[in-house]
Design a protein around this motif. Structure first.
Motif, short mmCIF file in Angstrom:
data_model
loop_
_atom_site.label_atom_id
_atom_site.label_comp_id
_atom_site.label_asym_id
_atom_site.label_seq_id
_atom_site.Cartn_x
_atom_site.Cartn_y
_atom_site.Cartn_z
N GLY A 56 0.61 -1.44 0.35
CA GLY A 56 -0.39 -0.25 -0.13
C GLY A 56 0.72 1.52 0.22
O GLY A 56 0.35 2.03 -0.75
N LEU A 57 1.66 1.45 0.61
CA LEU A 57 2.92 2.54 0.92
C LEU A 57 3.54 2.58 -0.35
O LEU A 57 3.78 3.69 -1.04
CB LEU A 57 4.40 2.25 1.76
CG LEU A 57 3.85 2.16 3.60
CD1 LEU A 57 4.33 2.30 3.85
CD2 LEU A 57 3.58 3.89 3.66
N LYS A 58 4.34 2.07 -1.43
CA LYS A 58 4.67 2.06 -2.43
C LYS A 58 3.57 2.14 -3.90
O LYS A 58 3.78 2.65 -4.26
CB LYS A 58 5.03 -0.06 -3.09
CG LYS A 58 6.62 -0.08 -2.89
CD LYS A 58 6.60 -1.50 -3.11
CE LYS A 58 7.99 -1.71 -2.62
NZ LYS A 58 8.62 -3.08 -2.94
N HIS A 59 2.21 1.85 -3.59
CA HIS A 59 1.94 2.45 -3.90
C HIS A 59 1.24 3.76 -4.14
O HIS A 59 1.43 4.17 -5.20
CB HIS A 59 0.13 1.44 -4.06
CG HIS A 59 -0.84 2.39 -5.16
ND1 HIS A 59 -0.98 1.55 -6.27
CD2 HIS A 59 -2.43 2.65 -4.49
CE1 HIS A 59 -2.40 2.16 -6.78
NE2 HIS A 59 -2.85 2.90 -5.42
N PHE A 60 0.76 3.96 -2.72
CA PHE A 60 0.80 5.68 -2.31
C PHE A 60 2.27 6.69 -2.47
O PHE A 60 2.49 7.86 -3.27
CB PHE A 60 0.57 5.67 -0.68
CG PHE A 60 0.20 7.43 -0.73
CD1 PHE A 60 -1.08 8.28 -0.44
CD2 PHE A 60 1.46 7.70 -0.29
CE1 PHE A 60 -0.62 8.79 -0.43
CE2 PHE A 60 1.35 9.87 0.93
CZ PHE A 60 -0.08 10.28 0.51
N TRP A 61 2.98 5.97 -2.87
CA TRP A 61 4.39 7.08 -3.53
C TRP A 61 4.76 6.96 -4.83
O TRP A 61 5.07 8.08 -5.46
CB TRP A 61 5.60 5.44 -2.46
CG TRP A 61 5.89 5.73 -1.50
CD1 TRP A 61 4.85 7.06 -0.15
CD2 TRP A 61 6.52 5.68 -0.16
NE1 TRP A 61 5.35 6.57 1.01
CE2 TRP A 61 6.65 5.52 1.18
CE3 TRP A 61 7.47 4.03 -0.85
CZ2 TRP A 61 7.07 5.55 1.65
CZ3 TRP A 61 8.17 3.00 0.37
CH2 TRP A 61 7.64 3.83 1.69
N GLU A 62 3.37 5.88 -5.72
CA GLU A 62 4.05 6.43 -7.41
C GLU A 62 3.02 7.47 -7.39
O GLU A 62 3.09 8.14 -7.67
CB GLU A 62 3.07 5.50 -7.32
CG GLU A 62 4.32 4.39 -7.27
CD GLU A 62 3.19 3.33 -8.34
OE1 GLU A 62 2.71 2.61 -8.55
OE2 GLU A 62 4.18 2.52 -8.01
N ALA A 63 1.86 7.96 -6.72
CA ALA A 63 1.23 9.43 -6.27
C ALA A 63 1.55 10.79 -6.28
O ALA A 63 1.41 11.54 -6.34
CB ALA A 63 -0.29 8.98 -5.98
#
Length: 127
Positions: A56-63
């Motif tokens: 989830g963190l990796k996904h958020f960091w992409e934004a």
């Protein structure tokens, strides 16, 4: 910083945890989590293991392009920490959006986060 109620060693742990977060280093951040850590981020569904948290963190960091936490108050004790912070989020257009946040962290006997509850409204980052 206005108030720190936890020990120096717990405060050093907390700063290192957020340094891993702010550097967007998922594997470094994982070292602060128990295997069965639970995470509640805003009004998103509860995540119940560190692999899901990291995903989830990796996904958020992409934004976003980056983030930087500044602590305001640290309350509680070494195993139940309440961190009030101002987070500067750098959006994809490089505009910085400061947001207030409160995070409640419970640590287990090994000193790892077993529960993290983050109270923040991230809508201004994406509007």
């Amino acid at each position: 910083m206005k108030k720190i109620q936890i020990s120096d060693s717990a405060f050093q742990w907390l700063k290192a945890k957020y340094q891993a977060m702010d550097s967007m280093n998922a594997e470094a951040y994982r070292t602060f989590l128990s295997e069965d850590c639970e995470l509640q981020f805003g009004n998103n569904p509860m995540v119940k293991c560190n692999n899901e948290i990291i995903g989830g963190l990796k996904h958020f960091w992409e934004a976003i392009n980056g983030l930087d936490h500044s602590f305001l108050n640290i309350l509680g004790n070494d195993n139940h920490i309440v961190a009030e912070a101002l987070i500067d989020y750098t959006r994809k257009d490089n505009q910085v959006v400061p947001l207030p946040c409160v995070t409640i962290i419970e640590r287990n006997d090994a000193g790892l986060a077993s529960s993290i509850k983050i109270f923040i409204d991230t809508m201004p980052i994406f509007s």
